[in-house]
Design a protein around this motif. Structure first.
Motif, PDB file in Angstrom:
ATOM      1  N   ASN A 105      -6.847   7.020 -12.757  1.00  0.00           N
ATOM      2  CA  ASN A 105      -8.064   7.245 -11.978  1.00  0.00           C
ATOM      3  C   ASN A 105      -8.499   5.967 -11.242  1.00  0.00           C
ATOM      4  O   ASN A 105      -8.874   6.008 -10.060  1.00  0.00           O
ATOM      5  N   ASP A 106      -8.436   4.836 -11.934  1.00  0.00           N
ATOM      6  CA  ASP A 106      -8.786   3.560 -11.314  1.00  0.00           C
ATOM      7  C   ASP A 106      -7.819   3.214 -10.183  1.00  0.00           C
ATOM      8  O   ASP A 106      -8.222   2.667  -9.149  1.00  0.00           O
ATOM      9  N   LEU A 107      -6.551   3.537 -10.371  1.00  0.00           N
ATOM     10  CA  LEU A 107      -5.551   3.244  -9.340  1.00  0.00           C
ATOM     11  C   LEU A 107      -5.804   4.078  -8.084  1.00  0.00           C
ATOM     12  O   LEU A 107      -5.664   3.576  -6.959  1.00  0.00           O
ATOM     13  N   GLU A 108      -6.205   5.327  -8.268  1.00  0.00           N
ATOM     14  CA  GLU A 108      -6.508   6.176  -7.113  1.00  0.00           C
ATOM     15  C   GLU A 108      -7.705   5.641  -6.333  1.00  0.00           C
ATOM     16  O   GLU A 108      -7.714   5.635  -5.094  1.00  0.00           O
ATOM     17  N   LYS A 109      -8.733   5.185  -7.054  1.00  0.00           N
ATOM     18  CA  LYS A 109      -9.902   4.589  -6.388  1.00  0.00           C
ATOM     19  C   LYS A 109      -9.494   3.339  -5.625  1.00  0.00           C
ATOM     20  O   LYS A 109      -9.955   3.096  -4.501  1.00  0.00           O
ATOM     21  N   ASN A 110      -8.633   2.545  -6.233  1.00  0.00           N
ATOM     22  CA  ASN A 110      -8.170   1.319  -5.597  1.00  0.00           C
ATOM     23  C   ASN A 110      -7.406   1.628  -4.309  1.00  0.00           C
ATOM     24  O   ASN A 110      -7.623   0.975  -3.277  1.00  0.00           O
ATOM     25  N   GLU A 111      -6.532   2.613  -4.376  1.00  0.00           N
ATOM     26  CA  GLU A 111      -5.729   2.980  -3.195  1.00  0.00           C
ATOM     27  C   GLU A 111      -6.616   3.423  -2.048  1.00  0.00           C
ATOM     28  O   GLU A 111      -6.394   3.056  -0.889  1.00  0.00           O
ATOM     29  N   HIS A 112      -7.638   4.198  -2.363  1.00  0.00           N
ATOM     30  CA  HIS A 112      -8.579   4.681  -1.339  1.00  0.00           C
ATOM     31  C   HIS A 112      -9.316   3.500  -0.702  1.00  0.00           C
ATOM     32  O   HIS A 112      -9.441   3.426   0.533  1.00  0.00           O
ATOM     33  N   SER A 113      -9.763   2.565  -1.530  1.00  0.00           N
ATOM     34  CA  SER A 113     -10.485   1.400  -1.019  1.00  0.00           C
ATOM     35  C   SER A 113      -9.574   0.496  -0.200  1.00  0.00           C
ATOM     36  O   SER A 113      -9.983  -0.039   0.841  1.00  0.00           O
ATOM     37  N   LEU A 114      -8.338   0.339  -0.650  1.00  0.00           N
ATOM     38  CA  LEU A 114      -7.397  -0.519   0.064  1.00  0.00           C
ATOM     39  C   LEU A 114      -7.054   0.061   1.432  1.00  0.00           C
ATOM     40  O   LEU A 114      -6.977  -0.674   2.428  1.00  0.00           O
ATOM     41  N   LEU A 127       0.830  -1.200   0.000  1.00  0.00           N
ATOM     42  CA  LEU A 127       0.000   0.000   0.000  1.00  0.00           C
ATOM     43  C   LEU A 127       0.870   1.258   0.000  1.00  0.00           C
ATOM     44  O   LEU A 127       0.578   2.229  -0.700  1.00  0.00           O
ATOM     45  N   GLU A 128       1.944   1.247   0.765  1.00  0.00           N
ATOM     46  CA  GLU A 128       2.857   2.390   0.798  1.00  0.00           C
ATOM     47  C   GLU A 128       3.463   2.618  -0.580  1.00  0.00           C
ATOM     48  O   GLU A 128       3.609   3.763  -1.028  1.00  0.00           O
ATOM     49  N   MET A 129       3.843   1.514  -1.252  1.00  0.00           N
ATOM     50  CA  MET A 129       4.394   1.634  -2.599  1.00  0.00           C
ATOM     51  C   MET A 129       3.362   2.210  -3.554  1.00  0.00           C
ATOM     52  O   MET A 129       3.667   3.067  -4.401  1.00  0.00           O
ATOM     53  N   GLU A 130       2.114   1.778  -3.407  1.00  0.00           N
ATOM     54  CA  GLU A 130       1.044   2.280  -4.270  1.00  0.00           C
ATOM     55  C   GLU A 130       0.847   3.779  -4.059  1.00  0.00           C
ATOM     56  O   GLU A 130       0.702   4.547  -5.020  1.00  0.00           O
ATOM     57  N   LYS A 131       0.869   4.209  -2.811  1.00  0.00           N
ATOM     58  CA  LYS A 131       0.715   5.636  -2.505  1.00  0.00           C
ATOM     59  C   LYS A 131       1.860   6.445  -3.116  1.00  0.00           C
ATOM     60  O   LYS A 131       1.652   7.522  -3.692  1.00  0.00           O
ATOM     61  N   ARG A 177     -10.235 -10.434   3.167  1.00  0.00           N
ATOM     62  CA  ARG A 177     -10.578 -10.820   1.788  1.00  0.00           C
ATOM     63  C   ARG A 177     -10.559  -9.611   0.863  1.00  0.00           C
ATOM     64  O   ARG A 177     -10.076  -9.693  -0.279  1.00  0.00           O
ATOM     65  N   SER A 178     -11.085  -8.481   1.346  1.00  0.00           N
ATOM     66  CA  SER A 178     -11.092  -7.268   0.531  1.00  0.00           C
ATOM     67  C   SER A 178      -9.672  -6.814   0.224  1.00  0.00           C
ATOM     68  O   SER A 178      -9.376  -6.394  -0.901  1.00  0.00           O
ATOM     69  N   ILE A 179      -8.795  -6.890   1.211  1.00  0.00           N
ATOM     70  CA  ILE A 179      -7.395  -6.490   1.016  1.00  0.00           C
ATOM     71  C   ILE A 179      -6.748  -7.356  -0.055  1.00  0.00           C
ATOM     72  O   ILE A 179      -6.041  -6.849  -0.936  1.00  0.00           O
ATOM     73  N   GLU A 180      -6.977  -8.661   0.010  1.00  0.00           N
ATOM     74  CA  GLU A 180      -6.392  -9.562  -0.978  1.00  0.00           C
ATOM     75  C   GLU A 180      -6.891  -9.239  -2.389  1.00  0.00           C
ATOM     76  O   GLU A 180      -6.104  -9.194  -3.344  1.00  0.00           O
ATOM     77  N   GLU A 181      -8.188  -9.005  -2.513  1.00  0.00           N
ATOM     78  CA  GLU A 181      -8.768  -8.720  -3.828  1.00  0.00           C
ATOM     79  C   GLU A 181      -8.295  -7.366  -4.362  1.00  0.00           C
ATOM     80  O   GLU A 181      -7.974  -7.240  -5.556  1.00  0.00           O
ATOM     81  N   LEU A 182      -8.248  -6.359  -3.485  1.00  0.00           N
ATOM     82  CA  LEU A 182      -7.824  -5.025  -3.918  1.00  0.00           C
ATOM     83  C   LEU A 182      -6.345  -4.995  -4.266  1.00  0.00           C
ATOM     84  O   LEU A 182      -5.929  -4.267  -5.181  1.00  0.00           O
ATOM     85  N   THR A 183      -5.543  -5.784  -3.557  1.00  0.00           N
ATOM     86  CA  THR A 183      -4.118  -5.849  -3.869  1.00  0.00           C
ATOM     87  C   THR A 183      -3.905  -6.466  -5.248  1.00  0.00           C
ATOM     88  O   THR A 183      -3.074  -5.990  -6.036  1.00  0.00           O
ATOM     89  N   LYS A 184      -4.659  -7.512  -5.547  1.00  0.00           N
ATOM     90  CA  LYS A 184      -4.570  -8.124  -6.879  1.00  0.00           C
ATOM     91  C   LYS A 184      -4.962  -7.117  -7.955  1.00  0.00           C
ATOM     92  O   LYS A 184      -4.320  -7.029  -9.008  1.00  0.00           O
ATOM     93  N   GLU A 185      -6.035  -6.365  -7.694  1.00  0.00           N
ATOM     94  CA  GLU A 185      -6.487  -5.356  -8.657  1.00  0.00           C
ATOM     95  C   GLU A 185      -5.423  -4.283  -8.859  1.00  0.00           C
ATOM     96  O   GLU A 185      -5.156  -3.855  -9.993  1.00  0.00           O
ATOM     97  N   ALA A 186      -4.799  -3.863  -7.764  1.00  0.00           N
ATOM     98  CA  ALA A 186      -3.764  -2.826  -7.855  1.00  0.00           C
ATOM     99  C   ALA A 186      -2.575  -3.300  -8.687  1.00  0.00           C
ATOM    100  O   ALA A 186      -2.009  -2.537  -9.474  1.00  0.00           O
ATOM    101  N   ARG A 187      -2.195  -4.556  -8.503  1.00  0.00           N
ATOM    102  CA  ARG A 187      -1.070  -5.089  -9.279  1.00  0.00           C
ATOM    103  C   ARG A 187      -1.378  -5.053 -10.780  1.00  0.00           C
ATOM    104  O   ARG A 187      -0.506  -4.743 -11.598  1.00  0.00           O
ATOM    105  N   ILE A 188      -2.623  -5.372 -11.128  1.00  0.00           N
ATOM    106  CA  ILE A 188      -3.025  -5.340 -12.538  1.00  0.00           C
ATOM    107  C   ILE A 188      -2.957  -3.916 -13.080  1.00  0.00           C
ATOM    108  O   ILE A 188      -2.447  -3.671 -14.182  1.00  0.00           O
TER     109      ILE A 188
END
Length: 228
Positions: A37-46, A9-13, A171-182
């Protein structure tokens, strides 16, 4: 795993911060802007998922419950000792059978079994209250133990809810992390393919904590063999 995903998450930020500091490179490219834009939404959710996970840690609840359980059982055990003494003096074998329980037996029993036994002792205390005043059994004591029993019976379902909330957050963290990697992988492709500035690319991959894709070497053309 928790620390690893928080590091992600820190790397994403940091990646998002770098993107915005250098937005002139991509802001007019609609394809890249959409991924950003999608990455920013993902970071907020994560980040919110991590907050939910931290706030739903059942550890403190379990510790509190165990401390209360030990104290509660000890107090009920003491009530049982007083009722046992009365039962022995009165020759009441039925009462003695219900209240003469060793404290170690309570502790070895399952939580449900222990609470059922505690409830029975409290109930028996109420039934013979008028006859056991000389044994220091009081209405206030029984009322206090009854209230504690109700609290104990409600704590386990509450802990179950907290535990389920935590599992959901994980579970949400795992799913959002996968999405962020994509999404980050898409930006890797987009930046390398659509941005010419090598210094920007070097900075991006440094923030991403991965090496940029290696530049393929020029193919070696074999030297023709001389025919004599």
């Amino acid at each position: 795993m928790k620390q690893k995903t928080k590091t992600f998450l820190e790397m994403e930020k940091e990646s998002i911060s770098y993107i915005h500091k250098n937005e002139s490179y991509w802001i007019e490219k609609a394809v890249l802007a959409a991924v950003v834009n999608d990455l920013e939404k993902n970071e907020h959710s994560l980040e919110n998922a991590f907050i939910d996970q931290d706030s739903s840690d059942p550890g403190g609840h379990v510790t509190q419950k165990n401390q209360m359980r030990s104290k509660f059982i000890h107090n009920v055990y003491r009530l049982g000792r007083k009722l046992s003494l009365y039962a022995k003096n009165a020759g009441d074998e039925v009462l003695l059978n219900d209240v003469d329980i060793a404290e170690s037996t309570f502790m070895k029993s399952s939580e449900k079994e222990a609470l059922v036994s505690c409830g029975k002792i409290i109930k028996r205390g109420y039934e013979c209250l008028e006859r056991v005043s000389a044994y220091d059994v009081t209405a206030d004591e029984l009322k206090s133990l009854s209230e504690d029993l109700a609290v104990m019976e409600n704590m386990q379902p509450q802990i179950g809810v907290v535990t389920n909330d935590r599992k959901s957050a994980v579970r949400s963290i795992e799913e959002l992390t996968k999405e962020a990697r994509i999404l980050l992988d898409k930006l890797d492709d987009g930046f390398e393919g659509m941005i010419d500035d090598q210094s920007y690319l070097d900075g991006w991959f440094a923030i991403r904590k991965i090496k940029g894709r290696p530049i393929p070497k020029e193919p070696v053309v074999p030297t023709p063999r001389m025919v004599n």
